[in-house]
Design an enzyme around this catalytic site. Structure first.
Site, PDB file in Angstrom:
ATOM      1  N   ARG A 245       0.886  -0.876  -0.023  1.00  0.00           N
ATOM      2  CA  ARG A 245       0.432  -0.372   0.132  1.00  0.00           C
ATOM      3  C   ARG A 245       0.952   1.676   0.105  1.00  0.00           C
ATOM      4  O   ARG A 245       0.435   2.364  -0.500  1.00  0.00           O
ATOM      5  CB  ARG A 245      -0.859   0.422   1.095  1.00  0.00           C
ATOM      6  CG  ARG A 245      -2.135  -1.259   0.749  1.00  0.00           C
ATOM      7  CD  ARG A 245      -3.026  -1.137   1.971  1.00  0.00           C
ATOM      8  NE  ARG A 245      -4.054  -1.656   1.147  1.00  0.00           N
ATOM      9  CZ  ARG A 245      -5.451  -1.737   2.017  1.00  0.00           C
ATOM     10  NH1 ARG A 245      -5.319  -1.914   3.442  1.00  0.00           N
ATOM     11  NH2 ARG A 245      -6.521  -2.913   1.679  1.00  0.00           N
TER      12      ARG A 245
ATOM     13  N   LYS B 110     -20.561 -10.003   4.701  1.00  0.00           N
ATOM     14  CA  LYS B 110     -22.091  -9.319   4.886  1.00  0.00           C
ATOM     15  C   LYS B 110     -22.713  -9.109   4.316  1.00  0.00           C
ATOM     16  O   LYS B 110     -22.532  -8.656   3.288  1.00  0.00           O
ATOM     17  CB  LYS B 110     -21.448  -8.077   6.002  1.00  0.00           C
ATOM     18  CG  LYS B 110     -21.261  -8.106   7.014  1.00  0.00           C
ATOM     19  CD  LYS B 110     -21.140  -7.524   8.223  1.00  0.00           C
ATOM     20  CE  LYS B 110     -20.400  -7.480   9.325  1.00  0.00           C
ATOM     21  NZ  LYS B 110     -20.425  -6.219  10.108  1.00  0.00           N
TER      22      LYS B 110
ATOM     23  N   GLY C 255     -10.319  -6.131  -0.551  1.00  0.00           N
ATOM     24  CA  GLY C 255      -9.219  -6.421   0.354  1.00  0.00           C
ATOM     25  C   GLY C 255      -9.028  -8.223   0.362  1.00  0.00           C
ATOM     26  O   GLY C 255      -7.631  -8.694  -0.191  1.00  0.00           O
TER      27      GLY C 255
HETATM   28  P1  AMP Z   1     -15.665  -9.173   3.350  1.00  0.00           P
HETATM   29  O1  AMP Z   1     -15.370  -8.452   4.651  1.00  0.00           O
HETATM   30  O2  AMP Z   1     -17.562  -9.327   4.115  1.00  0.00           O
HETATM   31  O3  AMP Z   1     -15.607  -9.640   2.439  1.00  0.00           O
HETATM   32  O4  AMP Z   1     -15.827 -10.646   4.081  1.00  0.00           O
HETATM   33  C1  AMP Z   1     -14.557 -11.458   4.629  1.00  0.00           C
HETATM   34  C2  AMP Z   1     -15.066 -12.628   5.543  1.00  0.00           C
HETATM   35  O5  AMP Z   1     -15.466 -13.288   5.608  1.00  0.00           O
HETATM   36  C3  AMP Z   1     -12.855 -13.403   5.704  1.00  0.00           C
HETATM   37  O6  AMP Z   1     -12.191 -13.368   6.533  1.00  0.00           O
HETATM   38  C4  AMP Z   1     -14.223 -14.885   5.318  1.00  0.00           C
HETATM   39  O7  AMP Z   1     -13.372 -15.688   6.378  1.00  0.00           O
HETATM   40  C5  AMP Z   1     -15.253 -14.588   6.031  1.00  0.00           C
HETATM   41  N1  AMP Z   1     -16.256 -15.454   5.464  1.00  0.00           N
HETATM   42  C6  AMP Z   1     -16.015 -15.936   3.853  1.00  0.00           C
HETATM   43  N2  AMP Z   1     -17.480 -17.059   4.508  1.00  0.00           N
HETATM   44  C7  AMP Z   1     -17.636 -17.686   5.555  1.00  0.00           C
HETATM   45  C8  AMP Z   1     -18.363 -18.365   6.619  1.00  0.00           C
HETATM   46  N3  AMP Z   1     -19.165 -19.361   5.158  1.00  0.00           N
HETATM   47  N4  AMP Z   1     -18.637 -18.262   7.137  1.00  0.00           N
HETATM   48  C9  AMP Z   1     -17.561 -17.484   8.191  1.00  0.00           C
HETATM   49  N5  AMP Z   1     -17.115 -16.590   7.182  1.00  0.00           N
HETATM   50  C10 AMP Z   1     -16.756 -16.425   6.283  1.00  0.00           C
END
Ligand code: AMP
Length: 405
Positions: free
Chosen positions: A40, A206, A375
């Protein structure tokens, strides 16, 4: 957001207040915080060099981690000043605050082409609240405002939206840095008229974070493939049981309306048809943050849309990988944001890795244009050593095409 870019600015002798994304990973080594990945910082060098060459006085502001309004020594930007100085090959000043007397004094002593980094702007709660009085204090040393922090730009914080507003009100110029300009070109213009089929892959934790993106993409995309924990909020919206999967019950209505819009717009909206599930068990071990480490036992593939009560869905299953890869085979434009599962854990990384490979193949073998935003998807591609096999990777955190508006 400013349409001007730094190329358009006359900065000679002016105080250029520049927001950068120096939220770099740090590790403690022998009592010192050491930067483990300087990407970065490296990425801001073109903008910095241009402004130095043109004789601006560069005052850099950034955040690091989530200190939540407190002075956390482990989240100081001081090591970044050292690294930046090394990379630029010139002295970089550092002030242990981002507002106040020490900043005023340091800025007053600056010559044209000098660079000064201010301490973590999130040491103040007012930053994330976009407090107008705090923005005024930051803007005190700004004649011109430049934003080169794509990862932070979509959030209306004091050092992004707030300062820009104050500077503009005074008649000062606000512009995007070169990094931001490049990102906007790919994530904005290129996606306004994508070659079709345009396939979007969305994952991560999310729905609520990404709903603006989903909503805008439903106007643009031909196909949307959903993975990650986000899929389980959609399942909940469809009336299935989700067991211990990570879900957002508050976002059910949002998920329902996205499903309805996809139908109305004739967008192919695919949810996983199988999952890798496992039983989460709390252990006595604590992680770095002092939280109990969760172990996942008995990982298995589950083809039932209902998840058993004691299990959590943690990755897309093999049938889903095949179905999604088939969609990617014909894609001309691909946008990917968010991992397909808990990919940090090897047991649940297969789905994300397989999708990374499918995106790389579509790009390399069939000439699709692939854009990776966010990211975690970038991390996953780099981990799979496929980072150079896609068309463009955005370094921005949660920033995405919809949120630039
Ligand atoms: P985001 O910041 O919303 O893109 O979320 C990324 C995070 O979501 C990563 O740390 C992943 O490990 C987590 N993640 C993705 N799928 C799952 C799942 N099925 N259960 C728990 N965490 C998840």
């Amino acid at each position: 957001m400013a349409k001007l870019t730094v190329r358009d600015l006359d900065v000679r002798g002016k105080r250029v207040f520049m927001r950068v994304d120096y939220n770099v990973p740090l590790e403690e080594k022998d009592g010192q915080m050491v930067i483990t990945d300087a990407t970065r910082i490296v990425e801001t060098l073109p903008t910095l060099k241009l402004l130095i060459e043109r004789g601006g006085k560069l005052i850099l502001t950034a955040h690091l981690g989530r200190p939540k309004g407190k002075r956390e020594a482990t989240m100081s930007l001081k090591p970044v000043a050292g690294k930046l100085s090394e990379l630029l090959g010139k002295r970089v000043g550092f002030v242990d605050d981002c507002i106040g007397e020490n900043v005023d004094t340091a800025v007053a002593g600056m010559k044209n082409g000098d660079v000064l980094l201010l301490e973590n702007v999130r040491y103040y709660n007012e930053e994330e609240k976009n407090d107008p009085a705090f923005a005024e204090k930051l803007a005190k040393v700004a004649d011109v405002y430049v934003n080169d922090a794509f990862g932070a730009a979509h959030r209306a914080h004091a050092s992004t939206e707030g300062v820009a507003r104050v500077v503009a009100k005074r008649g000062g110029k606000c512009a995007a840095g070169l990094l931001m300009e490049r990102e906007l070109k790919f994530l904005g213009d290129e996606l306004d008229n994508p070659a079709r089929p345009f396939v979007v892959i969305l994952g991560g934790a999310k729905v609520s974070d990404k709903i603006k993106v989903i909503d805008r993409l439903l106007d643009k995309a031909d196909t949307i493939l959903i993975g990650g924990a986000m899929a389980y909020t959609f399942r909940l919206a469809q009336g299935y049981k989700t067991g211990k999967s990570l879900v957002e019950p508050d976002a059910i209505d949002t998920a329902k309306s996205a499903l309805a819009k996809a139908k109305a717009k004739n967008v192919k909206f695919l949810l996983p048809c199988d999952d890798v599930i496992a039983t989460p068990v709390k252990t006595d071990k604590l992680d770095k943050k002092g939280k109990p480490v969760i172990e996942f036992q008995n990982p298995t593939t589950n083809g039932d849309m209902n998840c058993p009560d004691n299990a959590a869905g943690l990755d897309i299953g093999p049938a889903t990988v095949m179905a999604y890869a088939a969609e990617l085979l014909t894609a001309k434009t691909i946008l990917w944001n968010g991992p397909m599962g808990l990919f940090e854990n090897k047991q649940f990384a297969s789905g994300t890795n397989a999708i990374a490979q499918a995106v790389a193949d579509a790009t390399q073998k069939r000439g699709a244009k692939s854009i990776i935003g966010g990211g975690d998807s970038v991390k996953a591609l780099n981990k799979a050593k496929l980072g150079d096999k896609v068309t463009f990777m955005s370094t921005g955190g949660g920033a995405s095409p919809a949120s630039r508006r």
